[in-house]
Design a protein around this motif. Sequence first.
Motif, PDB file in Angstrom:
ATOM      1  N   GLY A  46      16.038   1.450  -4.655  1.00 46.79           N
ATOM      2  CA  GLY A  46      16.817   1.603  -3.428  1.00 46.79           C
ATOM      3  C   GLY A  46      18.303   1.750  -3.655  1.00 46.79           C
ATOM      4  N   ASP A  47      18.976   2.054  -2.581  1.00 46.00           N
ATOM      5  CA  ASP A  47      20.427   2.173  -2.584  1.00 46.00           C
ATOM      6  C   ASP A  47      21.039   0.840  -2.177  1.00 46.00           C
ATOM      7  N   GLY A  48      22.294   0.674  -2.500  1.00 47.15           N
ATOM      8  CA  GLY A  48      22.998  -0.523  -2.083  1.00 47.15           C
ATOM      9  C   GLY A  48      24.486  -0.265  -2.008  1.00 47.15           C
ATOM     10  N   ARG A  49      25.154  -1.177  -1.351  1.00 40.48           N
ATOM     11  CA  ARG A  49      26.611  -1.078  -1.265  1.00 40.48           C
ATOM     12  C   ARG A  49      27.192  -2.478  -1.277  1.00 40.48           C
TER      13      ARG A  49
ATOM     14  N   ASP B 184      19.328  -2.899  -1.859  1.00 37.45           N
ATOM     15  CA  ASP B 184      18.576  -3.425  -2.999  1.00 37.45           C
ATOM     16  C   ASP B 184      19.491  -3.834  -4.151  1.00 37.45           C
ATOM     17  N   LEU B 185      20.349  -4.816  -3.910  1.00 40.88           N
ATOM     18  CA  LEU B 185      21.265  -5.326  -4.924  1.00 40.88           C
ATOM     19  C   LEU B 185      21.092  -6.828  -5.048  1.00 40.88           C
ATOM     20  N   ASP B 186      21.399  -7.346  -6.219  1.00 36.94           N
ATOM     21  CA  ASP B 186      21.404  -8.788  -6.417  1.00 36.94           C
ATOM     22  C   ASP B 186      22.736  -9.171  -7.056  1.00 36.94           C
ATOM     23  N   ASP B 187      23.299 -10.268  -6.599  1.00 34.85           N
ATOM     24  CA  ASP B 187      24.587 -10.751  -7.080  1.00 34.85           C
ATOM     25  C   ASP B 187      24.401 -11.500  -8.396  1.00 34.85           C
ATOM     26  N   LEU B 188      25.124 -11.093  -9.431  1.00 38.35           N
ATOM     27  CA  LEU B 188      25.067 -11.756 -10.733  1.00 38.35           C
ATOM     28  C   LEU B 188      26.322 -12.570 -11.002  1.00 38.35           C
ATOM     29  N   GLY B 189      27.127 -12.784  -9.983  1.00 37.27           N
ATOM     30  CA  GLY B 189      28.323 -13.609 -10.141  1.00 37.27           C
ATOM     31  C   GLY B 189      29.574 -12.785 -10.369  1.00 37.27           C
ATOM     32  N   GLY B 190      30.508 -13.407 -11.011  1.00 37.90           N
ATOM     33  CA  GLY B 190      31.801 -12.764 -11.201  1.00 37.90           C
ATOM     34  C   GLY B 190      32.672 -12.988  -9.985  1.00 37.90           C
ATOM     35  N   MET B 191      33.951 -12.988 -10.196  1.00 40.20           N
ATOM     36  CA  MET B 191      34.880 -13.242  -9.100  1.00 40.20           C
ATOM     37  C   MET B 191      35.333 -11.934  -8.459  1.00 40.20           C
TER      38      MET B 191
ATOM     39  N   GLY C  73      37.552  -1.484  -0.507  1.00 37.42           N
ATOM     40  CA  GLY C  73      36.672  -0.373  -0.203  1.00 37.42           C
ATOM     41  C   GLY C  73      35.230  -0.824  -0.342  1.00 37.42           C
ATOM     42  N   THR C  74      34.320   0.115  -0.226  1.00 35.61           N
ATOM     43  CA  THR C  74      32.900  -0.166  -0.355  1.00 35.61           C
ATOM     44  C   THR C  74      32.385   0.531  -1.600  1.00 35.61           C
ATOM     45  N   LEU C  75      31.781  -0.242  -2.510  1.00 36.17           N
ATOM     46  CA  LEU C  75      31.193   0.315  -3.719  1.00 36.17           C
ATOM     47  C   LEU C  75      29.774   0.760  -3.392  1.00 36.17           C
ATOM     48  N   LEU C  76      29.473   2.034  -3.655  1.00 33.71           N
ATOM     49  CA  LEU C  76      28.164   2.618  -3.366  1.00 33.71           C
ATOM     50  C   LEU C  76      27.380   2.768  -4.666  1.00 33.71           C
ATOM     51  N   LEU C  77      26.208   2.137  -4.716  1.00 34.43           N
ATOM     52  CA  LEU C  77      25.354   2.169  -5.906  1.00 34.43           C
ATOM     53  C   LEU C  77      23.954   2.625  -5.519  1.00 34.43           C
ATOM     54  N   ASN C  78      23.230   3.177  -6.500  1.00 35.02           N
ATOM     55  CA  ASN C  78      21.823   3.495  -6.286  1.00 35.02           C
ATOM     56  C   ASN C  78      21.092   3.407  -7.619  1.00 35.02           C
ATOM     57  N   ALA C  79      19.784   3.554  -7.587  1.00 34.09           N
ATOM     58  CA  ALA C  79      18.972   3.414  -8.795  1.00 34.09           C
ATOM     59  C   ALA C  79      19.336   4.472  -9.839  1.00 34.09           C
ATOM     60  N   GLN C  80      19.837   5.604  -9.420  1.00 35.59           N
ATOM     61  CA  GLN C  80      20.231   6.655 -10.367  1.00 35.59           C
ATOM     62  C   GLN C  80      21.610   6.393 -10.972  1.00 35.59           C
ATOM     63  N   THR C  81      22.312   5.388 -10.464  1.00 34.89           N
ATOM     64  CA  THR C  81      23.657   5.086 -10.946  1.00 34.89           C
ATOM     65  C   THR C  81      23.635   4.792 -12.442  1.00 34.89           C
ATOM     66  N   ASP C  82      22.679   3.977 -12.891  1.00 37.82           N
ATOM     67  CA  ASP C  82      22.512   3.635 -14.295  1.00 37.82           C
ATOM     68  C   ASP C  82      23.814   3.158 -14.930  1.00 37.82           C
ATOM     69  N   ALA C  83      24.577   2.387 -14.216  1.00 38.35           N
ATOM     70  CA  ALA C  83      25.822   1.833 -14.748  1.00 38.35           C
ATOM     71  C   ALA C  83      25.513   0.488 -15.387  1.00 38.35           C
ATOM     72  N   SER C  84      25.676   0.405 -16.687  1.00 34.72           N
ATOM     73  CA  SER C  84      25.313  -0.826 -17.378  1.00 34.72           C
ATOM     74  C   SER C  84      26.534  -1.555 -17.927  1.00 34.72           C
TER      75      SER C  84
END
Length: 147
Positions: free
Chosen positions: A36-39, A54-61, A122-133
Amino acid sequence: MGNQKPKKKKPRDCQTLALDIESDIDFGRVVVLKRGDGRILLDLESGEKQLFGDLDDLGGMPVTGRATVTGSPFQSFRVILPGRVSMRDTSGGQAEIAEFETDLPPLPTLDSNGQLTFRFSGTLLLNAQTDASGRLRGRIPISVEYQ
């Protein structure tokens, strides 16, 4: 029609208008789940990160951006933000930031010292194709000009 001379413009102190970015936007760490997509939205008032989709928070400030405009005292100005900015990481992953906003009033005006500090986000737009690791990076071109 009488003596209708054009009004003279008030002389403006032509001090250069400058923008100093004091902190960048940081959305913290998240992971895209499923297909899914997420923002991610950073709230300007609280500084809190809000996840949608479809995002999960992994922390960070999370951090909203902060900038100071300097120029001629009591002069009004406007801030020009981009529509979208591409973000990339070193492995080729990418995402976008859109829907930029500031906490500026409708007609921002410099104070008696010729300064005004504001926050932006702003709003960060992510999706499954983003593949940002890794760490997504990008430049947000912000400009200011007198009104």
